[in-house]
Design a protein around this motif. Structure first.
Motif, PDB file in Angstrom:
ATOM      1  N   HIS A   4      52.497  12.972  52.944  1.00  0.00           N
ATOM      2  CA  HIS A   4      53.113  14.157  53.555  1.00  0.00           C
ATOM      3  C   HIS A   4      52.772  15.379  52.723  1.00  0.00           C
ATOM      4  O   HIS A   4      53.106  15.440  51.532  1.00  0.00           O
ATOM      5  N   LEU A   5      52.106  16.367  53.346  1.00  0.00           N
ATOM      6  CA  LEU A   5      51.731  17.615  52.691  1.00  0.00           C
ATOM      7  C   LEU A   5      52.584  18.737  53.261  1.00  0.00           C
ATOM      8  O   LEU A   5      52.662  18.894  54.493  1.00  0.00           O
ATOM      9  N   VAL A  52      55.259  26.960  47.293  1.00  0.00           N
ATOM     10  CA  VAL A  52      55.348  25.602  46.776  1.00  0.00           C
ATOM     11  C   VAL A  52      54.460  24.695  47.617  1.00  0.00           C
ATOM     12  O   VAL A  52      54.530  24.706  48.855  1.00  0.00           O
ATOM     13  N   ILE A  53      53.622  23.920  46.941  1.00  0.00           N
ATOM     14  CA  ILE A  53      52.809  22.880  47.580  1.00  0.00           C
ATOM     15  C   ILE A  53      53.337  21.543  47.104  1.00  0.00           C
ATOM     16  O   ILE A  53      53.403  21.279  45.899  1.00  0.00           O
ATOM     17  N   GLU A  54      53.713  20.692  48.034  1.00  0.00           N
ATOM     18  CA  GLU A  54      54.218  19.361  47.694  1.00  0.00           C
ATOM     19  C   GLU A  54      53.428  18.307  48.457  1.00  0.00           C
ATOM     20  O   GLU A  54      53.232  18.431  49.675  1.00  0.00           O
ATOM     21  N   VAL A  55      52.983  17.302  47.736  1.00  0.00           N
ATOM     22  CA  VAL A  55      52.290  16.159  48.338  1.00  0.00           C
ATOM     23  C   VAL A  55      53.057  14.912  47.947  1.00  0.00           C
ATOM     24  O   VAL A  55      53.143  14.565  46.766  1.00  0.00           O
ATOM     25  N   ASP A  56      53.615  14.259  48.970  1.00  0.00           N
ATOM     26  CA  ASP A  56      54.441  13.065  48.765  1.00  0.00           C
ATOM     27  C   ASP A  56      53.712  11.870  49.374  1.00  0.00           C
ATOM     28  O   ASP A  56      53.290  11.930  50.534  1.00  0.00           O
ATOM     29  N   ASN A  57      53.550  10.809  48.608  1.00  0.00           N
ATOM     30  CA  ASN A  57      52.850   9.641  49.126  1.00  0.00           C
ATOM     31  C   ASN A  57      53.608   8.373  48.775  1.00  0.00           C
ATOM     32  O   ASN A  57      54.379   8.329  47.811  1.00  0.00           O
ATOM     33  N   ALA A 115      53.816  19.689  38.467  1.00  0.00           N
ATOM     34  CA  ALA A 115      54.634  18.607  37.911  1.00  0.00           C
ATOM     35  C   ALA A 115      54.588  17.427  38.864  1.00  0.00           C
ATOM     36  O   ALA A 115      54.400  17.583  40.079  1.00  0.00           O
ATOM     37  N   ALA A 116      54.774  16.238  38.315  1.00  0.00           N
ATOM     38  CA  ALA A 116      54.778  14.999  39.096  1.00  0.00           C
ATOM     39  C   ALA A 116      56.116  14.311  38.926  1.00  0.00           C
ATOM     40  O   ALA A 116      56.687  14.295  37.831  1.00  0.00           O
ATOM     41  N   ASN A 156      42.047  17.688  46.140  1.00  0.00           N
ATOM     42  CA  ASN A 156      42.292  16.727  45.061  1.00  0.00           C
ATOM     43  C   ASN A 156      43.677  16.104  45.181  1.00  0.00           C
ATOM     44  O   ASN A 156      43.859  14.911  44.894  1.00  0.00           O
ATOM     45  N   LEU A 157      44.670  16.903  45.581  1.00  0.00           N
ATOM     46  CA  LEU A 157      46.005  16.347  45.777  1.00  0.00           C
ATOM     47  C   LEU A 157      46.002  15.295  46.884  1.00  0.00           C
ATOM     48  O   LEU A 157      46.627  14.221  46.754  1.00  0.00           O
ATOM     49  N   LEU A 158      45.312  15.588  47.978  1.00  0.00           N
ATOM     50  CA  LEU A 158      45.250  14.625  49.077  1.00  0.00           C
ATOM     51  C   LEU A 158      44.447  13.388  48.676  1.00  0.00           C
ATOM     52  O   LEU A 158      44.831  12.256  49.016  1.00  0.00           O
TER      53      LEU A 158
END
Length: 411
Positions: free
Chosen positions: A321-322, A337-342, A392-393, A304-306
């Motif tokens: 970037h995951l 920590v899981i971070e998804v940056d787009n 958090a976003a 879902n994050l992707l």
């Protein structure tokens, strides 16, 4: 997202327990001093004392002598003149205290009177003090009654020292605020879900009417793909709702899950979709990133994050970037920590919290024909909460979004 606790002021105030203790202790001391003063003043100034010493002479040891009053002739040669009353000696009266029994009787009388007076004053002071200190409870009770009637907008707004009652009032205000937000979110969820399901159904009905109005059946061939697409969208929405409900009710699973391997597999599954959108997808993971939880739900969280990062991105030339890594928390415990940056359009900071509400979408972020049902990030939050984590976003300065999920790591 869990909100930080409000900071307390540096000035430490006395607790309600200490205030009650000191208040009643001070009242007891004042009442004791008042009682001593009453007894002392009463015994010192009210009665008249005649405590002259008398000597008892046994009968027959001294011959009786008869005195002659002053100015009279002696009637017998052995008579002696009667002594004149000494100056300053008061004549006896019934109110005089002349014996020890009368002293103790007077002490008892004034003690009982003092106790009764002190009791009345103490009860009055205790009533006023307790009513003053416990007055916020009445306000909290009224606010609870209004909340039970459905009024969640009123707040107590207690003022005064930071004692237990003010802390209770502040906690109650915070609870009312969260309840108001929760009820408003549920109302928006019901309205959005109804709209999300009603629109495809209305479209299906229109297509069926068009097909029914064509006696030749020639338009049916053109309408079937549209019906299929509409039906698939309904299926996707219902499945997402089922996933959201399953995440909310999911029990905590203590089995270890390797998030690094799970993230790499999720990135491989979405690589083809990213390539079709012209978006560069990168995954960076560290070893030994294990958490306790459910593999299926955590896989859904990553996908879902992707999906959210790919859907709300630039029309072409964007990136996602995951990253998965271990990090020490504020309390000293390690977490994953899981971070998804787009990349993507600018995101208003005022709507960051609402991004996790079901069916909420910022349409300005979508600049292509990609679309979603608005449940992706809501499922992410539910899965993170079920695994004792937070999400958090953050809006990126250059556009786009960074979503961060913190989960407790296994020892």
């Amino acid at each position: 997202m869990r909100r930080p606790a409000p900071r307390r002021s540096g000035r430490r105030s006395l607790s309600i327990h200490g205030r009650l203790f000191l208040g009643f202790g001070g009242a007891l001391g004042v009442c004791g001093a008042l009682m001593v003063a009453i007894i002392y003043v009463g015994m010192r100034f009210v009665p008249t004392y005649d405590l002259t010493r008398t000597v008892d002479v046994p009968a027959g040891s001294v011959p009786p002598q008869v005195c002659t009053p002053p100015g009279a002739l002696p009637s017998h040669p052995g008579n002696i003149p009667c002594p004149a009353p000494a100056e300053g000696v008061k004549a006896g009266s019934p109110a005089d205290i002349t014996t020890k029994e009368e002293v103790w009787s007077t002490v008892l009388t004034f003690s009982v009177g003092g106790v009764l007076l002190v009791m009345v004053l103490g009860l009055g002071a205790g009533w006023v003090l307790s009513k003053r200190l416990l007055a916020p409870l009445h306000t909290i009770s009224e606010a609870a009654a209004r909340a039970a009637d459905g009024n969640l907008r009123d707040r107590i707004g207690a003022a005064g020292p930071e004692d237990e009652l003010k802390q209770l009032a502040d906690t109650f205000d915070g609870m009312l605020g969260r309840l108001e937000e929760s009820f408003a979110a549920h109302q928006r969820f019901a309205a959005n879900a109804s709209h999300e399901l009603l629109t495809p159904l209305a479209t299906t009905r229109t297509l069926l009417q068009l097909a029914g109005d064509d006696p030749t059946g020639e338009e049916l061939t053109e309408l079937v793909p549209m019906l299929w697409e509409t039906n698939e969208r309904n299926i996707h929405v219902v499945r997402a709702l089922l996933d959201l409900a399953a995440a909310d009710r999911a029990p905590f699973d203590p089995e270890p899950v390797d998030l690094s391997a799970l993230a790499e597999r999720a990135a491989a599954e979405r690589a083809g979709q990213a390539a079709s959108y012209g978006i560069r997808l990168e995954a960076e993971t560290e070893p030994d990133c294990e958490v306790a939880g459910n593999t299926t739900l955590l896989r859904q969280l990553l996908l879902n994050l992707l999906d959210n990062a790919l859907t709300h991105n630039l029309p072409a030339g964007g990136s996602v970037h995951l990253s998965v890594h271990r990090e020490e928390g504020a309390g000293g415990d390690e977490g994953v920590v899981i971070e998804v940056d787009n990349t993507g359009p600018q995101v208003d900071r005022a709507v960051l919290e609402r991004l996790f509400e079901p069916f909420y979408r910022v349409r300005a972020r979508v600049s292509s024909d990609r679309s979603g049902h608005g449940l992706g990030l809501a499922i992410v939050r539910s899965v993170a909460t079920a695994h004792r984590g937070t999400v958090a976003a953050t809006a990126n300065p250059g556009g786009g979004l960074t979503v961060r999920v913190d989960l407790p790591a296994t020892p």
